[in-house]
Motif scaffolding. Structure first.
Motif, mmCIF file in Angstrom:
data_model
loop_
_atom_site.group_PDB
_atom_site.id
_atom_site.type_symbol
_atom_site.label_atom_id
_atom_site.label_comp_id
_atom_site.label_asym_id
_atom_site.label_seq_id
_atom_site.Cartn_x
_atom_site.Cartn_y
_atom_site.Cartn_z
ATOM 1 N N LEU A 1 -4.148 13.102 2.358
ATOM 2 C CA LEU A 1 -4.106 11.754 2.932
ATOM 3 C C LEU A 1 -5.442 11.035 2.746
ATOM 4 N N GLU A 2 -6.539 11.783 2.691
ATOM 5 C CA GLU A 2 -7.840 11.159 2.407
ATOM 6 C C GLU A 2 -7.895 10.616 0.977
ATOM 7 N N ARG B 1 0.815 -1.206 0.000
ATOM 8 C CA ARG B 1 0.000 0.000 0.000
ATOM 9 C C ARG B 1 0.861 1.274 0.000
ATOM 10 N N LEU B 2 0.377 2.279 -0.711
ATOM 11 C CA LEU B 2 1.062 3.569 -0.745
ATOM 12 C C LEU B 2 1.144 4.136 0.672
ATOM 13 N N GLY B 3 2.332 4.540 1.060
ATOM 14 C CA GLY B 3 2.502 5.090 2.401
ATOM 15 C C GLY B 3 3.013 4.050 3.398
ATOM 16 N N SER B 4 3.300 2.849 2.898
ATOM 17 C CA SER B 4 3.883 1.827 3.775
ATOM 18 C C SER B 4 5.408 1.874 3.601
ATOM 19 N N PRO B 5 6.158 1.227 4.518
ATOM 20 C CA PRO B 5 7.608 1.392 4.499
ATOM 21 C C PRO B 5 8.263 1.077 3.150
ATOM 22 N N ASP B 6 7.799 0.057 2.435
ATOM 23 C CA ASP B 6 8.484 -0.184 1.157
ATOM 24 C C ASP B 6 7.792 0.479 -0.039
ATOM 25 N N ASN B 7 6.808 1.302 0.233
ATOM 26 C CA ASN B 7 6.193 2.089 -0.849
ATOM 27 C C ASN B 7 5.821 3.488 -0.335
ATOM 28 N N PRO B 8 6.842 4.302 0.012
ATOM 29 C CA PRO B 8 6.545 5.582 0.639
ATOM 30 C C PRO B 8 5.825 6.543 -0.312
ATOM 31 N N LEU B 9 5.014 7.384 0.287
ATOM 32 C CA LEU B 9 4.299 8.428 -0.459
ATOM 33 C C LEU B 9 5.309 9.516 -0.848
ATOM 34 N N LEU B 10 5.475 9.731 -2.157
ATOM 35 C CA LEU B 10 6.446 10.721 -2.619
ATOM 36 C C LEU B 10 5.725 12.035 -2.906
ATOM 37 N N VAL B 11 6.124 13.079 -2.209
ATOM 38 C CA VAL B 11 5.450 14.372 -2.365
ATOM 39 C C VAL B 11 6.444 15.449 -2.759
ATOM 40 N N ALA B 12 6.086 16.222 -3.797
ATOM 41 C CA ALA B 12 6.873 17.408 -4.158
ATOM 42 C C ALA B 12 6.181 18.612 -3.533
ATOM 43 N N VAL B 13 6.929 19.417 -2.789
ATOM 44 C CA VAL B 13 6.395 20.647 -2.209
ATOM 45 C C VAL B 13 7.045 21.804 -2.958
ATOM 46 N N VAL B 14 6.232 22.704 -3.508
ATOM 47 C CA VAL B 14 6.765 23.789 -4.343
ATOM 48 C C VAL B 14 6.753 25.095 -3.564
ATOM 49 N N GLY B 15 7.900 25.484 -3.037
ATOM 50 C CA GLY B 15 8.003 26.721 -2.261
ATOM 51 C C GLY B 15 8.451 26.421 -0.843
ATOM 52 N N SER C 1 2.170 12.504 10.153
ATOM 53 C CA SER C 1 0.926 11.773 9.886
ATOM 54 C C SER C 1 1.027 10.278 10.161
ATOM 55 N N GLY C 2 2.256 9.782 10.215
ATOM 56 C CA GLY C 2 2.402 8.341 10.429
ATOM 57 C C GLY C 2 2.501 7.581 9.115
ATOM 58 N N VAL C 3 2.133 8.211 8.012
ATOM 59 C CA VAL C 3 2.281 7.595 6.693
ATOM 60 C C VAL C 3 3.754 7.678 6.316
ATOM 61 N N LYS C 4 4.305 6.630 5.736
ATOM 62 C CA LYS C 4 5.705 6.702 5.291
ATOM 63 C C LYS C 4 5.774 7.620 4.079
ATOM 64 N N THR C 5 6.643 8.579 4.150
ATOM 65 C CA THR C 5 6.648 9.578 3.094
ATOM 66 C C THR C 5 8.057 10.083 2.815
ATOM 67 N N ARG C 6 8.262 10.649 1.632
ATOM 68 C CA ARG C 6 9.506 11.346 1.269
ATOM 69 C C ARG C 6 9.084 12.677 0.666
ATOM 70 N N ILE C 7 9.690 13.734 1.143
ATOM 71 C CA ILE C 7 9.289 15.055 0.659
ATOM 72 C C ILE C 7 10.454 15.731 -0.037
ATOM 73 N N ASN C 8 10.241 16.146 -1.279
ATOM 74 C CA ASN C 8 11.225 16.955 -1.989
ATOM 75 C C ASN C 8 10.675 18.361 -2.077
ATOM 76 N N MET C 9 11.376 19.316 -1.461
ATOM 77 C CA MET C 9 10.899 20.699 -1.482
ATOM 78 C C MET C 9 11.689 21.497 -2.527
ATOM 79 N N PHE C 10 10.951 22.098 -3.463
ATOM 80 C CA PHE C 10 11.577 22.892 -4.519
ATOM 81 C C PHE C 10 11.452 24.380 -4.191
ATOM 82 N N GLU C 11 12.529 25.119 -4.391
ATOM 83 C CA GLU C 11 12.511 26.561 -4.109
ATOM 84 C C GLU C 11 13.250 27.265 -5.237
#
Ligand SMILES: Cc1cc2nc3c(=O)[nH]c(=O)nc-3n(C[C@H](O)[C@H](O)[C@H](O)COP(=O)(O)OP(=O)(O)OC[C@H]3O[C@@H](n4cnc5c(N)ncnc54)[C@H](O)[C@@H]3O)c2cc1C
Ligand code: SF4
Ligand code: SF4
Lengths: 101, 457
Positions: free
Chosen positions: B390-391, B3-17, B32-42
């Motif tokens: 997350l919903e 499932r998306l958000g589990s340890p071997d399938n983290p939720l990949l999010v791009a944050v712009v700003g 949130s407890g969901v496994k995630t990776r965040i790439n922040m672009f500036e």
């Protein structure tokens, strides 16, 4: 200068204030919240959020509430951080009405 | 696949700003407890948006909010890609193919226009330009402001207008130990401005200042706040507004105005607050010489009053005008834009196209709700957006293996686009702080991108 929670918050604990605090400087016990003056950046975000106007900027604090400066400083040192909304305490709505808000 | 958000399938999010809303969205995702990776672009090498380049240099305590952001940035889930403009260096589509979701937190970077003749005459500036200039934002470092006239007019009565007026009103001694840009301090040292008119469309009971900002005008070293008593007259509806127990803020502001009106001005420099006036025209021969104002009256129910011109006009001779009537978002290719409001059309942070939600695109902060609210307001706002995201987990495009950061680096390297990471920023940060020490400033900002990048070579 700092920002202070006073007795209007007692037994009510609407935590609207907490959701807008940029630096997580609210602490809580079973009765109410307190602001850590070492962490608060005096941004005023929490003031208009409080439905019972329990929060004051130090400059505007009425004289009969001065004791709250020390209470906030001391309690916040001992108590856990409140970072998210909590359930208002039972009777919160009645207290709010009794305060005339 | 798990499932998306589990340890071997983290939720990949791009944050712009990388302003407050970007960091609060990051924080909410991590918590949130969901496994995630965040790439922040500036788009700049340096982070923190308007906390660095909007909040006034003489409000250092507020800038401490960045300590919280620096702490969020230490999380293992977080990755910073500075000096990367989304929309040009990398497209929204490319962010979508490399991530499961994109959160836009790119702020509202341009000004609302007055729409009056003469608005663009030399000598008429936007608050954005001036604020960016004194805060050392690379986009505005080369602006020149002609401060050789005695009278300035500021259009608007919110906190940005207060900042602009206060910076003009302060002496060099009051500013020199702040992180104000060196070029601004030099130019302000030669300022001849003596009269600063701060013009509001509505009445003294509706001004949008916070009492804390307004109070500062009472304590300036060499400038007095001035208000003509007649300006403080209230219509019955405004009296009702001020008597309302829930409107303590405006009552406080009105009391401060009354205090200013009672003061005897002793200094040469004056900050003059004027209410119920709207600018009709900025005029002059090749540059600003005067501003024509129309007197307004209020109509409508208490708390719903609007200001309307009555045809009665007069003009103020002025050499410089600053328009501070609000910010406006900038459209981005690949994202539906609400031109009228200057935001990315959205419902609870879900970006909406032709009335339909497009799962995968989200907005938070000023680009979501418009340019209102202070730093902390963005925290509750970003929390709401992350909740929506997350919903939607089950509706997100999980496509073929999403490469996340690696995919982005490949795209950027192919285009020869130099990106900086958070350790790079820490180096720039340390250099700025060191540079400031000599002058007794908390930091001396680098104001050009090549200069910043040169520090990293
Ligand atoms: C002059 C001024 C004074 C203020 N003073 C105060 C104050 O005293 N107290 C207070 O609490 N609040 C103050 N505020 C409000 C506060 O700064 C804002 O509420 C807050 O910064 C908004 O956060 P944001 O993250 O939505 O946008 P921003 O802070 O604007 O951040 C947006 C970021 O996105 C980046 N970006 C934009 N486009 C792109 C792109 N295409 N690709 C990559 N990155 C991009 C920008 O460079 C910027 O870093 C002030 C605002 C202004 C303008
Ligand atoms: S909003 Fe007011 S009453 Fe509620 S917890 Fe905060 S300070 Fe207390
Ligand atoms: S003034 Fe700002 S920093 Fe201080 S407690 Fe209120 S919201 Fe938090």
């Amino acid at each position: 200068m700092t920002t202070i929670v006073t007795d209007n918050c007692k037994d009510c604990r609407y935590t609207d204030c907490v959701t807008v605090c940029p630096v997580e400087c609210f602490h809580y016990d079973e009765q109410m919240l307190y602001i850590d003056p070492e962490v608060c950046i005096d941004c005023s975000a929490c003031l208009p959020e409080c439905p019972v106007q329990a929060i004051y900027e130090e400059d505007d604090l009425p004289e009969d509430k001065y004791e709250w400066i020390e209470i906030n400083a001391q309690k916040s040192r001992e108590l856990p951080v409140c970072a998210d909304t909590m359930e208002p305490l039972p009777g919160a709505d009645e207290k709010k009405a009794a305060l005339g808000f | 696949m798990s499932r998306l958000g589990s340890p071997d399938n983290p939720l990949l999010v791009a944050v712009v700003g990388s302003g407050p809303s970007g960091f609060y969205a990051t924080e909410a995702l991590i918590k949130s407890g969901v496994k995630t990776r965040i790439n922040m672009f500036e788009r700049l090498p340096v982070p923190y948006g308007l906390v660095r380049s909007g909040v006034a240099p003489d409000h250092p305590k507020l800038k401490q909010a960045i300590k919280v952001y620096a702490k969020i940035a230490e999380a293992k889930e977080y990755n910073y890609l500075g000096n990367v403009t989304v929309g040009t260096a990398i497209s929204v589509e490319e962010l979508r193919t490399t991530h499961h979701a994109v959160i836009f937190t790119c702020g509202a970077e341009t000004d609302r226009r007055l729409g009056i003749p003469g608005e663009d005459l030399p000598g008429s500036y936007t608050a954005t330009e001036f604020v960016g200039w004194y805060n050392g934002h690379p986009d505005y470092r080369n602006r020149k402001f002609d401060l050789s006239h005695e009278t300035a007019v500021i259009i608007g009565q919110g906190n940005v207008a207060a900042d602009v007026s206060r910076i003009l009103a302060k002496t060099v001694d009051e500013l020199k130990h702040t992180d104000i840009a060196g070029h601004a301090l030099e130019a302000l040292a030669t300022s001849k401005i003596k009269n600063i008119h701060v013009i509001g469309r509505r009445g003294p009971a509706q001004a949008k200042f916070t009492s804390k900002e307004l109070k500062e005008f009472g304590g300036l070293a060499d400038c007095d706040p001035v208000i003509d008593k007649n300006e403080l007259a209230l219509n019955p509806e405004s009296e009702v507004e001020l008597a309302d127990k829930t409107n303590a803020g405006n009552k406080k502001i009105y009391e401060l105005f009354s205090g200013f009106a009672d003061r005897e001005a002793t200094t040469d420099r004056k900050c003059i607050f004027t209410f119920l006036k709207s600018p009709k025209e900025v005029s002059g021969n090749g540059r600003v010489e005067s501003v024509l104002l129309e007197k307004n009256t209020l109509s409508g129910e208490p708390f719903r009053q609007s200001a309307r011109g009555g045809g009665d006009t007069f003009s103020i001779d002025a050499g410089i005008v600053f328009r501070s009537i609000g910010y406006h978002g900038i459209a981005m290719p690949g994202v539906p834009f609400d031109e009228a409001r200057g935001v990315f059309a959205n419902v609870k942070g879900r970006v909406v196209k032709d009335g339909e939600v497009d799962p995968g695109l989200y907005a938070a902060g000023w680009i979501k709700r418009g340019p209102t609210g202070i730093i902390g307001t963005n925290r509750a706002d970003s929390v709401e957006t992350v909740k929506s995201l997350l919903e939607d987990l089950d509706k997100l495009d999980t496509g073929e293996d999403k490469p996340g950061a690696a995919g982005c680096y490949e795209i950027l390297d192919r285009r020869n686009i130099r990106h900086v990471n958070f350790s790079d920023w820490k180096k720039i940060d340390a250099c700025e702080v060191e540079r400031g020490q000599a002058a007794g400033k908390p930091r001396e900002k680098y104001t050009s991108v090549p200069e910043m990048l040169a520090l990293l070579d």
